[in-house]
Design a protein around this motif. Structure first.
Motif, PDB file in Angstrom:
ATOM      1  N   LEU A   1       2.034   0.245  24.079  1.00  0.00           N
ATOM      2  CA  LEU A   1       1.369  -0.721  24.942  1.00  0.00           C
ATOM      3  C   LEU A   1       1.763  -2.149  24.593  1.00  0.00           C
ATOM      4  O   LEU A   1       1.979  -2.488  23.428  1.00  0.00           O
ATOM      5  CB  LEU A   1      -0.139  -0.548  24.854  1.00  0.00           C
ATOM      6  CG  LEU A   1      -0.681   0.644  25.647  1.00  0.00           C
ATOM      7  CD1 LEU A   1      -2.073   1.020  25.167  1.00  0.00           C
ATOM      8  CD2 LEU A   1      -0.698   0.313  27.141  1.00  0.00           C
TER       9      LEU A   1
ATOM     10  N   THR B   1      -2.393  -5.381  29.871  1.00  0.00           N
ATOM     11  CA  THR B   1      -3.815  -5.675  29.963  1.00  0.00           C
ATOM     12  C   THR B   1      -4.238  -5.801  31.420  1.00  0.00           C
ATOM     13  O   THR B   1      -3.665  -6.586  32.178  1.00  0.00           O
ATOM     14  CB  THR B   1      -4.146  -6.964  29.205  1.00  0.00           C
ATOM     15  OG1 THR B   1      -3.897  -6.772  27.812  1.00  0.00           O
ATOM     16  CG2 THR B   1      -5.603  -7.355  29.404  1.00  0.00           C
TER      17      THR B   1
ATOM     18  N   VAL C   1      -4.832  -5.172  25.585  1.00  0.00           N
ATOM     19  CA  VAL C   1      -3.826  -5.019  24.542  1.00  0.00           C
ATOM     20  C   VAL C   1      -3.647  -6.368  23.867  1.00  0.00           C
ATOM     21  O   VAL C   1      -3.239  -7.344  24.504  1.00  0.00           O
ATOM     22  CB  VAL C   1      -2.491  -4.517  25.105  1.00  0.00           C
ATOM     23  CG1 VAL C   1      -1.503  -4.277  23.968  1.00  0.00           C
ATOM     24  CG2 VAL C   1      -2.701  -3.247  25.913  1.00  0.00           C
TER      25      VAL C   1
END
Length: 123
Positions: free
Chosen positions: A86, A91, A121
Motif C-alpha cells: 500500500l 488513501t 496509508v
C-alpha cells in the motif's frame, strides 16, 4: 432489502497490507458482477477493480495492478479486495458495488453501492 456492507479498512503504514470484504444480502449475488471503487478527499470516485459473475474476468486500474487482487466467493455472498504494498496515494474511502450487467469501469452502470470503508496509508 438489498445491502452491501464493506469491512476491513483501517490505518496502515506504507508497504503494508489490508483485505477488504463486502458482504451482500437481499439479492442473488451470483447474478451480479462486482466492483471496487474509491474516493479520496476532494477527488472524484474512481474505478479500482471489478470481477465478473463467475470470476472468469478481472480488471484493474493501472495504478493498482500487481498490488491488488479482487476475488469473490458466491457461496458466501462476499467479494474481497486484497491490497498489498500500500502507498499513501491509496488513501481513500473504498466502496463495493454491484451491477446486473457486464463488469465495466463506469460508475453509472452499477446498481447498488455500499457505504464505504476508510483506508488510510501513512508514510
Amino acid at each position: 432489502q438489498l445491502q452491501l456492507v464493506e469491512s476491513g479498512g483501517g490505518l496502515v503504514q506504507a508497504g503494508g497490507s489490508l483485505r477488504l470484504s463486502c458482504a451482500a444480502s437481499g439479492f442473488i449475488f451470483g447474478t451480479y458482477a462486482m466492483g471496487w471503487f474509491r474516493q479520496a478527499p476532494v477527488k472524484e470516485r474512481e474505478f479500482v477493480a471489478n470481477i465478473s459473475r463467475y470470476s472468469t474476468t478481472t480488471v484493474y486500474v493501472d495504478s493498482v495492478k500487481g498490488r491488488f487482487t479482487i476475488s469473490r466467493d458466491n457461496a458466501k455472498n462476499t467479494v474481497y479486495l486484497q491490497m498489498n504494498s500500500l502507498k499513501p496515494e491509496d488513501t481513500a474511502v473504498y466502496y463495493c458495488a454491484a451491477t446486473y450487467g457486464l463488469a465495466v469501469r463506469q460508475l453509472d452502470r452499477y446498481n447498488y453501492w455500499g457505504q464505504g470503508t476508510q483506508v488510510t496509508v501513512s508514510s
